[in-house]
Design a protein around this motif. Structure first.
Motif, mmCIF file in Angstrom:
data_model
loop_
_atom_site.group_PDB
_atom_site.id
_atom_site.type_symbol
_atom_site.label_atom_id
_atom_site.label_comp_id
_atom_site.label_asym_id
_atom_site.label_seq_id
_atom_site.Cartn_x
_atom_site.Cartn_y
_atom_site.Cartn_z
ATOM 1 N N ARG A 33 38.977 44.108 37.289
ATOM 2 C CA ARG A 33 38.056 43.093 37.835
ATOM 3 C C ARG A 33 38.829 41.877 38.320
ATOM 4 O O ARG A 33 38.578 41.356 39.414
ATOM 5 C CB ARG A 33 37.026 42.676 36.782
ATOM 6 N N ALA A 36 40.733 42.666 41.569
ATOM 7 C CA ALA A 36 39.846 42.670 42.735
ATOM 8 C C ALA A 36 39.471 41.243 43.127
ATOM 9 O O ALA A 36 39.427 40.909 44.317
ATOM 10 C CB ALA A 36 38.598 43.494 42.443
ATOM 11 N N GLU A 37 39.224 40.405 42.123
ATOM 12 C CA GLU A 37 38.890 39.009 42.405
ATOM 13 C C GLU A 37 40.058 38.293 43.079
ATOM 14 O O GLU A 37 39.872 37.530 44.033
ATOM 15 C CB GLU A 37 38.523 38.305 41.100
ATOM 16 N N ARG A 39 42.374 39.693 44.915
ATOM 17 C CA ARG A 39 42.485 40.193 46.292
ATOM 18 C C ARG A 39 41.461 39.520 47.196
ATOM 19 O O ARG A 39 41.771 39.146 48.337
ATOM 20 C CB ARG A 39 42.265 41.704 46.321
ATOM 21 N N GLU A 40 40.225 39.380 46.708
ATOM 22 C CA GLU A 40 39.191 38.728 47.514
ATOM 23 C C GLU A 40 39.564 37.281 47.815
ATOM 24 O O GLU A 40 39.384 36.808 48.943
ATOM 25 C CB GLU A 40 37.844 38.781 46.791
#
Length: 66
Positions: A33, A36-37, A39-40
Motif C-alpha cells: 500500500r 503504491a502511494e 508511486r502515485e
C-alpha cells in the motif's frame, strides 16, 4: 539438545506459525500500500516523467510476444 525457544507442543508450534504468517501478510500488504502511494505521489509531482514511463510501458507491452 532441544531448542528452548521452540514450544514442545506441535499444536502451539502450528498456531505460532499461523500467527507469524498472518503478521507477515499484514506487513507485506502494508508495504505494498505504501509503495503504491509513493508511486502515485511521484507521478503527481513529476507528470512528465510519469507520462514517459507510461509510454515506455505501453511500447513494451505492444512489442511483447506471448
Amino acid at each position: 539438545m532441544p531448542n528452548p525457544e521452540s514450544p514442545a507442543d506441535p499444536i502451539q508450534d502450528a498456531d505460532a506459525q499461523e500467527d507469524t504468517d498472518a503478521a507477515r501478510r499484514r506487513r507485506r500488504a502494508q508495504f505494498l500500500r505504501e509503495l503504491a502511494e509513493a508511486r502515485e505521489l511521484r507521478d503527481r509531482v513529476q507528470p512528465r516523467r510519469a507520462k514517459a514511463a507510461r509510454l515506455r510501458h505501453a511500447m513494451r507491452m505492444r512489442t511483447f510476444r506471448w
